[in-house]
Design an enzyme around this catalytic site. Structure first.
Site, PDB file in Angstrom:
ATOM      1  CB  ALA A   1     -15.953 -22.095 -30.471  1.00 44.40           C
ATOM      2  CB  ALA A   2     -17.118 -17.360 -27.161  1.00 48.26           C
ATOM      3  N   GLY A   3     -19.657 -19.034 -27.510  1.00 56.18           N
ATOM      4  CA  GLY A   3     -20.949 -19.014 -27.315  1.00 56.18           C
ATOM      5  C   GLY A   3     -21.211 -20.407 -26.908  1.00 56.18           C
ATOM      6  CG  ASP A   4     -21.161 -22.951 -30.445  1.00 59.53           C
ATOM      7  OD1 ASP A   4     -22.345 -22.619 -30.294  1.00 59.53           O
ATOM      8  OD2 ASP A   4     -20.453 -22.680 -31.571  1.00 59.53           O
TER       9      ASP A   4
END
Length: 306
Positions: free
Chosen positions: A250-253
């Site tokens: 979920a880092a990119g999101d």
């Protein structure tokens, strides 16, 4: 100004298996533990936007099952409008299995389910919602044809469109023409342009290629190194904040959702919004899980107060 953000995207229940190291082909290994949480790229991006203060709504689809209600409740917990989340009687709610090793790196396998069964006809009920938005975000865990129709509606009403081409696949004709900003990671960018991303010159070359494809605004995220941006008038690189990652899920999101909460509709403050997005994702990677790891605006401000 408070941005109104609409996310058209995926809703998945994530099962994370915590392991010491990734298995080799044909190898059987034991997981140290297992956790379940709400996720999906769309849900993650919407929650990140909402927790950073954006007025957020969701367009998506779940199955008529317990996981579907679980995902709707998860969005509502963050005050996200779920009036445009449809229930599909023929397909189950999307799900993902995540292998997470001791270094915080992951491998993800996704079952699309109801996400991939979305059809363009469902957007007829959502035009007024899109019209009222400042930003519309979509990614590739739902059908591109649906995104294309939604982006056409957005452009009809002057709404800024952000495309996260993940997981990377061939982009259908017309979609880039109605995309204002594309945000791939370095692997996705290379897949779409055919140009490997390894230094500033190659990032510039990717930007030139996307410009030829009709995209004037580009952000390439490069993990713990930071993010490159290119606009018709400027380009640059915003370094990541150095932290010890526990889980990159979920880092990119988080980056995209947090960015959407701060960026101006004309993308004029792209670098400022990028710094904030980096701050948000740096907190996410220090926590476990998808939705549970995404920080609030207060947490980001407290962590990075000047």
């Amino acid at each position: 100004m408070t941005n109104k953000v609409v996310v058209l995207g995926s809703l998945n229940v994530d099962t994370t298996l915590h392991i010491d190291q990734m298995p080799k082909p044909g190898e059987t290994i034991s997981a140290r533990s297992k956790t379940n949480s709400a996720g999906g790229k769309g849900a993650n991006q919407a929650v990140a936007a909402a927790r950073s203060g954006a007025i957020t709504s969701f367009i998506g689809q779940v199955g008529d099952d317990g996981n579907g209600q679980f995902m709707i409740d998860a969005l509502k917990n963050d005050r996200i409008n779920t009036d445009h989340v449809a229930v599909d009687q023929a397909h189950g709610t999307g799900s993902a299995v995540i292998l997470l090793d001791s270094q915080g790196q992951n491998s993800i396998m996704v079952y699309g389910g109801a996400n991939q069964a979305m059809e363009t006809g469902m957007l007829a009920k959502s035009e007024s919602l899109i019209e009222s938005a400042d930003i519309l975000i979509s990614e590739f865990e739902t059908p591109q044809e649906v995104t294309y129709e939604a982006f056409k509606l957005a452009k009809k009403h002057g709404v800024t469109t952000i495309l996260n081409p993940a997981p990377a696949s061939k982009i259908i004709d017309g979609l880039l023409e109605v995309t204002d900003l594309i945000v791939p990671n370095e692997t996705e960018s290379a897949t779409l342009t055919g140009i490997e991303v390894n230094d500033t010159a190659s990032m510039d070359a990717n930007a030139d290629k996307f410009a030829q494809m009709g995209i004037a605004h580009l952000i390439i995220t490069v993990g713990d190194r930071g993010a490159y941006y290119h606009t018709p008038s400027d380009s640059g690189f915003v370094p990541a904040f150095k932290v010890q990652a526990k889980d990159t899920t979920a880092a990119g999101d988080t980056f995209i959702g947090a960015f959407s909460s701060k960026v101006n509709q004309d993308l004029s403050n792209i670098e400022e919004a990028l710094v904030y997005a980096q701050q948000a994702s740096s907190i996410t990677v220090q926590r476990l899980g998808a939705l549970p790891s995404i920080p609030t605006a207060a947490e980001i401000e407290n962590e990075y107060k000047s």
